[in-house]
Write a protein that holds these residues in place. Structure first.
Motif, PDB file in Angstrom:
ATOM      1  N   ALA A 113       2.946  17.690  -5.266  1.00  0.00           N
ATOM      2  CA  ALA A 113       2.600  17.697  -6.691  1.00  0.00           C
ATOM      3  C   ALA A 113       3.789  17.266  -7.542  1.00  0.00           C
ATOM      4  O   ALA A 113       4.209  17.958  -8.467  1.00  0.00           O
ATOM      5  CB  ALA A 113       2.107  19.078  -7.115  1.00  0.00           C
ATOM      6  N   ILE A 114       4.341  16.097  -7.222  1.00  0.00           N
ATOM      7  CA  ILE A 114       5.462  15.544  -7.984  1.00  0.00           C
ATOM      8  C   ILE A 114       4.895  14.821  -9.199  1.00  0.00           C
ATOM      9  O   ILE A 114       4.113  13.880  -9.054  1.00  0.00           O
ATOM     10  CB  ILE A 114       6.293  14.583  -7.116  1.00  0.00           C
ATOM     11  N   PRO A 115       5.256  15.231 -10.413  1.00  0.00           N
ATOM     12  CA  PRO A 115       4.679  14.593 -11.606  1.00  0.00           C
ATOM     13  C   PRO A 115       5.151  13.159 -11.772  1.00  0.00           C
ATOM     14  O   PRO A 115       6.297  12.816 -11.440  1.00  0.00           O
ATOM     15  CB  PRO A 115       5.166  15.476 -12.755  1.00  0.00           C
ATOM     16  N   PHE A 116       4.278  12.344 -12.313  1.00  0.00           N
ATOM     17  CA  PHE A 116       4.548  10.921 -12.490  1.00  0.00           C
ATOM     18  C   PHE A 116       5.824  10.677 -13.283  1.00  0.00           C
ATOM     19  O   PHE A 116       6.574   9.734 -13.008  1.00  0.00           O
ATOM     20  CB  PHE A 116       3.359  10.267 -13.215  1.00  0.00           C
ATOM     21  N   GLU A 117       6.098  11.517 -14.271  1.00  0.00           N
ATOM     22  CA  GLU A 117       7.237  11.287 -15.154  1.00  0.00           C
ATOM     23  C   GLU A 117       8.572  11.270 -14.424  1.00  0.00           C
ATOM     24  O   GLU A 117       9.525  10.638 -14.893  1.00  0.00           O
ATOM     25  CB  GLU A 117       7.279  12.358 -16.251  1.00  0.00           C
ATOM     26  N   VAL A 118       8.657  11.917 -13.275  1.00  0.00           N
ATOM     27  CA  VAL A 118       9.948  12.026 -12.589  1.00  0.00           C
ATOM     28  C   VAL A 118      10.332  10.708 -11.900  1.00  0.00           C
ATOM     29  O   VAL A 118      11.376  10.127 -12.216  1.00  0.00           O
ATOM     30  CB  VAL A 118       9.954  13.218 -11.609  1.00  0.00           C
ATOM     31  N   PRO A 119       9.522  10.164 -10.973  1.00  0.00           N
ATOM     32  CA  PRO A 119       9.909   8.859 -10.412  1.00  0.00           C
ATOM     33  C   PRO A 119       9.862   7.745 -11.451  1.00  0.00           C
ATOM     34  O   PRO A 119      10.613   6.761 -11.340  1.00  0.00           O
ATOM     35  CB  PRO A 119       8.893   8.632  -9.289  1.00  0.00           C
ATOM     36  N   ALA A 120       9.015   7.879 -12.485  1.00  0.00           N
ATOM     37  CA  ALA A 120       8.988   6.858 -13.540  1.00  0.00           C
ATOM     38  C   ALA A 120      10.331   6.821 -14.269  1.00  0.00           C
ATOM     39  O   ALA A 120      10.800   5.745 -14.667  1.00  0.00           O
ATOM     40  CB  ALA A 120       7.861   7.143 -14.520  1.00  0.00           C
ATOM     41  N   ALA A 121      10.946   7.989 -14.446  1.00  0.00           N
ATOM     42  CA  ALA A 121      12.263   8.033 -15.085  1.00  0.00           C
ATOM     43  C   ALA A 121      13.314   7.383 -14.197  1.00  0.00           C
ATOM     44  O   ALA A 121      14.229   6.706 -14.692  1.00  0.00           O
ATOM     45  CB  ALA A 121      12.645   9.480 -15.387  1.00  0.00           C
ATOM     46  N   LEU A 122      13.210   7.567 -12.888  1.00  0.00           N
ATOM     47  CA  LEU A 122      14.141   6.916 -11.974  1.00  0.00           C
ATOM     48  C   LEU A 122      14.031   5.395 -12.089  1.00  0.00           C
ATOM     49  O   LEU A 122      15.050   4.688 -12.146  1.00  0.00           O
ATOM     50  CB  LEU A 122      13.861   7.353 -10.539  1.00  0.00           C
ATOM     51  N   VAL A 123      12.807   4.891 -12.167  1.00  0.00           N
ATOM     52  CA  VAL A 123      12.610   3.447 -12.329  1.00  0.00           C
ATOM     53  C   VAL A 123      13.194   2.975 -13.662  1.00  0.00           C
ATOM     54  O   VAL A 123      13.761   1.880 -13.749  1.00  0.00           O
ATOM     55  CB  VAL A 123      11.114   3.093 -12.220  1.00  0.00           C
ATOM     56  N   GLU A 124      13.086   3.807 -14.682  1.00  0.00           N
ATOM     57  CA  GLU A 124      13.707   3.454 -15.956  1.00  0.00           C
ATOM     58  C   GLU A 124      15.222   3.334 -15.796  1.00  0.00           C
ATOM     59  O   GLU A 124      15.855   2.472 -16.414  1.00  0.00           O
ATOM     60  CB  GLU A 124      13.374   4.486 -17.021  1.00  0.00           C
TER      61      GLU A 124
END
Length: 350
Positions: free
Chosen positions: A103-114
Motif C-alpha cells: 500500500a505505497i501511495p502514489f505520491e511517494v514514488p511520484a516525488a522521487l521521479v520529480e
C-alpha cells in the motif's frame, strides 16, 4: 497483475520477475547485492523490486538522449503500475506487486521521479529549505517506501526515516561539492554562496578548497548532524530485528562526514571515502544498542517531508496476503546508504 504470456502461474511469474530484479542488482551494484544478502529473505524481494524500478528509470532519464521524453515515459509507467497494468517487463510487474502488497501511495514514488526531473533540469536551490525539498524527493522517498516494506507505517517512524534520509543526502552533497561543480552542478544553497562571495562557476574553477568553501562544507555537515541524531532516535520505533541494519547504515554514512572534517573540510580536491575495514567495524558495532540521547522521537516531521507522511496516512494499510514477505528487517536504511555512495541515484557500478 496481468496473466503471463508463457502460461506460468502468477506466483511463478512473480518469482521469475523478482529474480530478474535481483540480477539487475547483481550486475549493477555489487555493494548493494552483497549487503542485501545479509537481510532476511522475506524482505529482499520487495527491496530488489523497488531498487530495479528506480534504477532503470533513473538510467533512462540520466543516460538517454532525450531526458524529457524519458521522464514522460517513466511517469506513464508509474501510472500503469498503479492501475494494475504495468508494462510487460519483469521490473515493472515486480514494482506493481510491491506497490499493491505494501500500500505505497502514489505520491511517494511520484516525488522521487520529480527529483529525477530536477536533476535533469540542473535545478538550483536558493535556500536550505529548498535544498531539503530536493533531498526529500531523492532520499526521504526511499526511506518512506522501504519503511513501508518493513511493515511500519506510524507517523513517528516515517518522520524519523525522513530525517535520516535528509541527513544522508546533505552529507552526499557535501562530499561531492568539487565533483559536482566541475560537472556544472551545484546543490549548495545559492544564498549561502552569495554570503561568501562565491558563484557556482567559482566552485568549478577551484583545484582545492579555500577558506570560503571550507566554511560552507562545515556548515553543511553541521546542518546534517541533528538530522542524524533525530533519525537515529526512531530506531526504538522499529522492529528489533531492523535496528542493527539502520544503525550500521547511519553510522557508516555519517563517517563520510567525519572523513570530510578530518580532511580539513576539503571536498574539492578529494572525495571522502570510508575504508572497507572501517565499514566492517561500524557494521559490527551496530549490534550494540546505543543510547537514545536527548532527541525527541515524536517530534514533527521536517516540513519538506510532511507531504510524504501525509500521503501514507491517507492510505489504509494493506491486508495480509500470501505473497507478501513478512516484516522484520530494515533494507531501506542499507539501500539508502548504498545508493548515496555515488552522486547519481542508483549508479551503474560500485
Amino acid at each position: 497483475m496481468s496473466a503471463p504470456e508463457t502460461g506460468l502461474r502468477s506466483d511463478e511469474r512473480l518469482a521469475s520477475d523478482l529474480a530478474a530484479c535481483g540480477q539487475i542488482i547483481r550486475d549493477g551494484s555489487k555493494s548493494f547485492h552483497a549487503a542485501s544478502m545479509l537481510l532476511p529473505r522475506d524482505v529482499r524481494a520487495a527491496a530488489y523490486a523497488l531498487y530495479a524500478f528506480c534504477r532503470v528509470s533513473d538510467d533512462a532519464v540520466d543516460e538517454g538522449a532525450d531526458p524529457q521524453a524519458a521522464l514522460i515515459d517513466v511517469r506513464r509507467r508509474l501510472r500503469q503500475a498503479y492501475a494494475g497494468e504495468p508494462d510487460p517487463t519483469s521490473v515493472d510487474r515486480a514494482f506493481a506487486w510491491v506497490l499493491e502488497a505494501y500500500a505505497i501511495p502514489f505520491e511517494v514514488p511520484a516525488a522521487l521521479v520529480e527529483g529525477f526531473e530536477w536533476d535533469a533540469q540542473g535545478k538550483r536551490f536558493e535556500t536550505l529549505e529548498d535544498l531539503k525539498a530536493y533531498a526529500a524527493r531523492v532520499a526521504a522517498t526511499v526511506g518512506v517506501m522501504m519503511t513501508l516494506v518493513m511493515g511500519v507505517r506510524s507517523r513517528e517512524a516515517l518522520a524519523r526515516a525522513c530525517d535520516l534520509g535528509l541527513a544522508m543526502q546533505l552529507t552526499n552533497i557535501t562530499r561531492d561539492i568539487g565533483e559536482d561543480a566541475r560537472a556544472g552542478r551545484c546543490y549548495l544553497p545559492s544564498a549561502w554562496l552569495r554570503e561568501t562571495g562565491l558563484t557556482p562557476d567559482d566552485l568549478g574553477g577551484l583545484s582545492e578548497a579555500d577558506d570560503r568553501v571550507r566554511g560552507l562544507t562545515e556548515r553543511m555537515l553541521d546542518t546534517a548532524r541533528p538530522l542524524y541524531k533525530s533519525g537515529l532516535s526512531g530506531i526504538a520505533l522499529l522492529p528489533e530485528g531492523c535496528r542493527p541494519a539502520i544503525r550500521a547504515a547511519a553510522a557508516i554514512y555519517a563517517e563520510i562526514g567525519a572523513e570530510i572534517a578530518r580532511a580539513g573540510h576539503d571536498s574539492v580536491s578529494q572525495r571522502a571515502v570510508v575504508s572497507k575495514r572501517r565499514k566492517i567495524a561500524l557494521a559490527a558495532s551496530s549490534f550494540i544498542p546505543a543510547a537514545s540521547g536527548s532527541a525527541d522521537r515524536s517530534a514533527p516531521c521536517a516540513p519538506s517531508c510532511q507531504f510524504l507522511v501525509d500521503a501514507v496516512e491517507a492510505v489504509p494499510p494493506p491486508p495480509p496476503r500470501a505473497d507478501t514477505p513478512k516484516a522484520g528487517s530494515a533494507p531501506w536504511a542499507i539501500d539508502l546508504f548504498l545508493r548515496l555512495e555515488q552522486r547519481d541515484l542508483y549508479p551503474g557500478s560500485d
